[in-house]
Design a protein around this motif. Structure first.
Motif, PDB file in Angstrom:
ATOM      1  N   VAL A  58      -6.425  -4.598   2.447  1.00  0.00           N
ATOM      2  CA  VAL A  58      -5.616  -5.665   2.936  1.00  0.00           C
ATOM      3  C   VAL A  58      -6.560  -7.096   2.502  1.00  0.00           C
ATOM      4  O   VAL A  58      -7.612  -6.991   2.289  1.00  0.00           O
ATOM      5  CB  VAL A  58      -5.357  -5.611   4.342  1.00  0.00           C
ATOM      6  CG1 VAL A  58      -4.511  -4.776   4.849  1.00  0.00           C
ATOM      7  CG2 VAL A  58      -6.876  -5.283   5.046  1.00  0.00           C
ATOM      8  N   ALA A  59      -5.955  -8.266   2.532  1.00  0.00           N
ATOM      9  CA  ALA A  59      -6.486  -9.515   2.383  1.00  0.00           C
ATOM     10  C   ALA A  59      -7.217  -9.753   3.833  1.00  0.00           C
ATOM     11  O   ALA A  59      -6.755  -9.157   4.824  1.00  0.00           O
ATOM     12  CB  ALA A  59      -5.435 -10.558   2.041  1.00  0.00           C
ATOM     13  N   LEU A  60      -8.172 -10.445   3.481  1.00  0.00           N
ATOM     14  CA  LEU A  60      -9.137 -10.869   4.857  1.00  0.00           C
ATOM     15  C   LEU A  60      -9.406 -12.268   4.897  1.00  0.00           C
ATOM     16  O   LEU A  60     -10.106 -12.903   3.847  1.00  0.00           O
ATOM     17  CB  LEU A  60     -10.167  -9.913   4.985  1.00  0.00           C
ATOM     18  CG  LEU A  60     -11.242 -10.290   6.041  1.00  0.00           C
ATOM     19  CD1 LEU A  60     -10.696  -9.968   7.389  1.00  0.00           C
ATOM     20  CD2 LEU A  60     -12.792  -9.562   5.735  1.00  0.00           C
ATOM     21  N   LEU A  61      -8.871 -12.936   6.118  1.00  0.00           N
ATOM     22  CA  LEU A  61      -9.441 -14.262   6.272  1.00  0.00           C
ATOM     23  C   LEU A  61     -10.535 -14.041   7.557  1.00  0.00           C
ATOM     24  O   LEU A  61     -10.123 -13.350   8.539  1.00  0.00           O
ATOM     25  CB  LEU A  61      -8.184 -14.996   6.781  1.00  0.00           C
ATOM     26  CG  LEU A  61      -7.673 -15.924   5.571  1.00  0.00           C
ATOM     27  CD1 LEU A  61      -6.652 -16.880   6.190  1.00  0.00           C
ATOM     28  CD2 LEU A  61      -8.688 -16.726   5.011  1.00  0.00           C
ATOM     29  N   ALA A 116      -8.465 -11.473  -2.631  1.00  0.00           N
ATOM     30  CA  ALA A 116      -7.834 -12.429  -1.416  1.00  0.00           C
ATOM     31  C   ALA A 116      -8.952 -12.377  -0.372  1.00  0.00           C
ATOM     32  O   ALA A 116      -8.417 -11.849   0.855  1.00  0.00           O
ATOM     33  CB  ALA A 116      -6.393 -12.020  -1.080  1.00  0.00           C
ATOM     34  N   ILE A 170      -3.736 -16.159  -0.634  1.00  0.00           N
ATOM     35  CA  ILE A 170      -3.428 -15.054  -0.076  1.00  0.00           C
ATOM     36  C   ILE A 170      -1.984 -14.658  -0.010  1.00  0.00           C
ATOM     37  O   ILE A 170      -1.635 -13.377   0.161  1.00  0.00           O
ATOM     38  CB  ILE A 170      -4.031 -15.290   1.455  1.00  0.00           C
ATOM     39  CG1 ILE A 170      -5.574 -14.934   1.623  1.00  0.00           C
ATOM     40  CG2 ILE A 170      -3.244 -14.234   2.451  1.00  0.00           C
ATOM     41  CD1 ILE A 170      -6.309 -15.572   2.491  1.00  0.00           C
ATOM     42  N   ARG A 226       0.321 -11.264   0.262  1.00  0.00           N
ATOM     43  CA  ARG A 226      -0.339  -9.728   0.459  1.00  0.00           C
ATOM     44  C   ARG A 226      -0.486  -9.577   1.958  1.00  0.00           C
ATOM     45  O   ARG A 226      -0.491 -10.561   2.703  1.00  0.00           O
ATOM     46  CB  ARG A 226      -1.740 -10.151  -0.114  1.00  0.00           C
ATOM     47  CG  ARG A 226      -1.799 -10.599  -1.382  1.00  0.00           C
ATOM     48  CD  ARG A 226      -3.129 -10.936  -1.800  1.00  0.00           C
ATOM     49  NE  ARG A 226      -3.143 -11.898  -3.109  1.00  0.00           N
ATOM     50  CZ  ARG A 226      -3.744 -11.247  -4.287  1.00  0.00           C
ATOM     51  NH1 ARG A 226      -4.069  -9.864  -4.008  1.00  0.00           N
ATOM     52  NH2 ARG A 226      -3.517 -11.744  -5.360  1.00  0.00           N
ATOM     53  N   LEU A 265      -2.222  -9.196   5.375  1.00  0.00           N
ATOM     54  CA  LEU A 265      -3.361 -10.053   5.618  1.00  0.00           C
ATOM     55  C   LEU A 265      -3.829  -9.657   7.007  1.00  0.00           C
ATOM     56  O   LEU A 265      -3.061  -9.703   8.107  1.00  0.00           O
ATOM     57  CB  LEU A 265      -3.010 -11.717   5.548  1.00  0.00           C
ATOM     58  CG  LEU A 265      -4.087 -12.476   6.468  1.00  0.00           C
ATOM     59  CD1 LEU A 265      -5.203 -12.597   5.457  1.00  0.00           C
ATOM     60  CD2 LEU A 265      -3.483 -13.983   6.422  1.00  0.00           C
ATOM     61  N   TYR A 266      -5.124  -9.688   7.219  1.00  0.00           N
ATOM     62  CA  TYR A 266      -5.758  -9.485   8.437  1.00  0.00           C
ATOM     63  C   TYR A 266      -6.544 -10.470   8.716  1.00  0.00           C
ATOM     64  O   TYR A 266      -7.392 -10.946   7.748  1.00  0.00           O
ATOM     65  CB  TYR A 266      -6.785  -8.153   8.397  1.00  0.00           C
ATOM     66  CG  TYR A 266      -7.434  -7.648   9.866  1.00  0.00           C
ATOM     67  CD1 TYR A 266      -6.601  -6.772  10.328  1.00  0.00           C
ATOM     68  CD2 TYR A 266      -8.518  -8.145  10.080  1.00  0.00           C
ATOM     69  CE1 TYR A 266      -7.381  -6.462  11.844  1.00  0.00           C
ATOM     70  CE2 TYR A 266      -9.237  -7.982  11.457  1.00  0.00           C
ATOM     71  CZ  TYR A 266      -8.473  -7.227  12.194  1.00  0.00           C
ATOM     72  OH  TYR A 266      -8.772  -6.847  13.501  1.00  0.00           O
ATOM     73  N   ILE A 267      -6.747 -11.017   9.934  1.00  0.00           N
ATOM     74  CA  ILE A 267      -7.350 -12.234  10.371  1.00  0.00           C
ATOM     75  C   ILE A 267      -8.502 -11.837  11.379  1.00  0.00           C
ATOM     76  O   ILE A 267      -8.024 -11.454  12.360  1.00  0.00           O
ATOM     77  CB  ILE A 267      -6.381 -13.641  10.808  1.00  0.00           C
ATOM     78  CG1 ILE A 267      -5.463 -13.931   9.954  1.00  0.00           C
ATOM     79  CG2 ILE A 267      -7.246 -14.564  11.257  1.00  0.00           C
ATOM     80  CD1 ILE A 267      -4.492 -15.072  10.140  1.00  0.00           C
ATOM     81  N   LEU A 286       2.535 -16.407   5.913  1.00  0.00           N
ATOM     82  CA  LEU A 286       1.670 -15.400   5.444  1.00  0.00           C
ATOM     83  C   LEU A 286       2.063 -13.936   6.200  1.00  0.00           C
ATOM     84  O   LEU A 286       2.549 -14.096   7.231  1.00  0.00           O
ATOM     85  CB  LEU A 286       0.415 -15.811   5.630  1.00  0.00           C
ATOM     86  CG  LEU A 286      -0.310 -16.707   4.776  1.00  0.00           C
ATOM     87  CD1 LEU A 286      -2.010 -16.976   4.925  1.00  0.00           C
ATOM     88  CD2 LEU A 286       0.113 -16.474   3.432  1.00  0.00           C
ATOM     89  N   VAL A 323       0.589 -11.676   8.305  1.00  0.00           N
ATOM     90  CA  VAL A 323      -0.326 -11.354   8.945  1.00  0.00           C
ATOM     91  C   VAL A 323      -0.077  -9.760   9.623  1.00  0.00           C
ATOM     92  O   VAL A 323       1.055  -9.473  10.405  1.00  0.00           O
ATOM     93  CB  VAL A 323      -0.650 -12.278  10.077  1.00  0.00           C
ATOM     94  CG1 VAL A 323      -1.843 -11.842  10.876  1.00  0.00           C
ATOM     95  CG2 VAL A 323      -0.669 -13.656   9.251  1.00  0.00           C
TER      96      VAL A 323
END
Ligand SMILES: N=C(N)NCCCC(=O)O
Ligand SMILES: [Zn+2]
Ligand SMILES: [Zn+2]
Length: 326
Positions: free
Chosen positions: A155-158, A194, A242, A245, A247-249, A287, A289
């Protein structure tokens, strides 16, 4: 217990109607939302589960984040159903429920991490996504394991935080609140194209910390970058990196300046304002999420619910982002 009047919108069971029932009384579920049991008994299928992870055995400085979930819920009583900043009603676009707290062993790190991971998988087996209230940042590792398994891919990560949290060990321990994203990178849970920290600042142990971090694939938007560029420009950059994809925040509340969030374990001067953080989150609409957490709220160091309120509002906007998929 009598049935309390709730706001229902778009077929979803929402918060207790605060025009009819004083919002300062009764059980503080998140935003006065229905418990999972109440919603399911009334025939609703949860899309988003707010869940507490009262665990702080991974902290390196001030303790107390185990009390974070209860404090964030208590500080969330004043949230209202319509978010004018986004023009959306987070509790109407999806069925949001409070699923209570996980049971986590405070004396056995391996068992704690394993149970958080398996509970997160169980809670998402029906397709629901999780809005997690921490807890210290250690919990992001098992949550990312579960998110990557559910997504079927890294996973993408912010990662909003004063800290990198890609350090290696403390006292020889691999699983701490300063190390979850290094472990996640080593385990292949993260989409290395990402990844971004936002809001970092403060002293490091050495320059090698940054070199390691870059090697794992992270980009960095510092707290000073946010100040100089502004929230809209930062959000636009993040969306570009991102978009498309899963995405985990993860939001460590210490990303905010101690003036905005004093109730946390490892505070650093020079942080973002709550306005900047909320505006960046609002710029992330569109996005995909798949999961989110707000961690590191330590109520014993809070004043006048400053930190609890900030965390509650962050979770509210994150629920808005999660609900776009519902
Ligand atoms: N994840 C948080 N909040 N802090 C990590 C700080 C680790 C250290 O003591 O260097
Ligand atoms: Zn931090
Ligand atoms: Zn952190």
């Amino acid at each position: 217990m009598v049935d309390l009047p709730r706001v229902t919108d778009n077929g979803h069971l929402g918060p207790i109607n605060s025009a009819l029932v004083p919002r300062y009384g009764g059980a503080p579920t998140f935003a006065l939302l229905p418990s999972i049991d109440e919603a399911v008994a009334a025939g609703h299928r949860p899309d988003i589960k707010v869940v507490g992870v009262p665990f702080d055995s991974g902290v390196s400085y001030r303790p107390g984040a185990r009390f974070g979930p209860g404090h964030i819920r208590q500080s969330s009583r004043l949230l209202r159903p319509y978010n004018p900043a986004t023009g959306t009603s987070p509790f109407a676009q999806a069925q949001v429920v409070d699923a209570g707290d996980l049971v986590v062993n405070p004396f056995n790190m391996d068992e704690a991490i394993a149970s958080i991971q398996s509970d997160a998988l169980e809670l998402t087996a029906d397709g629901a996504s999780l809005m997690v209230l921490g807890g210290d940042h250690t919990i992001a590792l098992p949550l990312l394991r579960a998110a990557a398994e559910r997504a079927g891919s890294p996973v993408a990560l912010l990662h909003f935080d004063a800290h990198l949290d890609t350090w290696d060990t403390y006292f020889g321990a691999a699983y701490t609140h300063g190390t979850p994203f290094r472990r996640a990178a080593e385990e292949g849970l993260l989409d290395t194209e990402a990844l971004c920290h936002v809001g970092t600042r403060g002293p490091l142990y050495g320059k090698a910390d940054l070199d390691d971090d870059t090697r794992f694939g992270f980009g960095i938007v510092t707290s000073a970058d946010v100040y100089r560029e502004g929230a809209d420009a930062v959000a636009a950059r993040l969306v570009e990196r991102i978009s498309g994809r899963p995405l985990y925040i993860s939001v460590d509340i210490d990303v905010l300046d101690p003036a905005h969030a004093p109730g946390t374990g490892t505070p650093e001067a020079g942080g973002m304002t709550s306005r900047e953080l909320l505006e960046i989150l609002r710029g992330l609409r569109g996005l995909e999420v798949v999961g989110a957490d707000v961690v590191e709220v330590s109520p014993a160091y809070d004043h006048a619910e400053l930190t609890g309120i900030a965390a509650a509002h962050v979770a509210y906007d994150l629920i808005g982002l999660l609900g776009e998929r519902a």
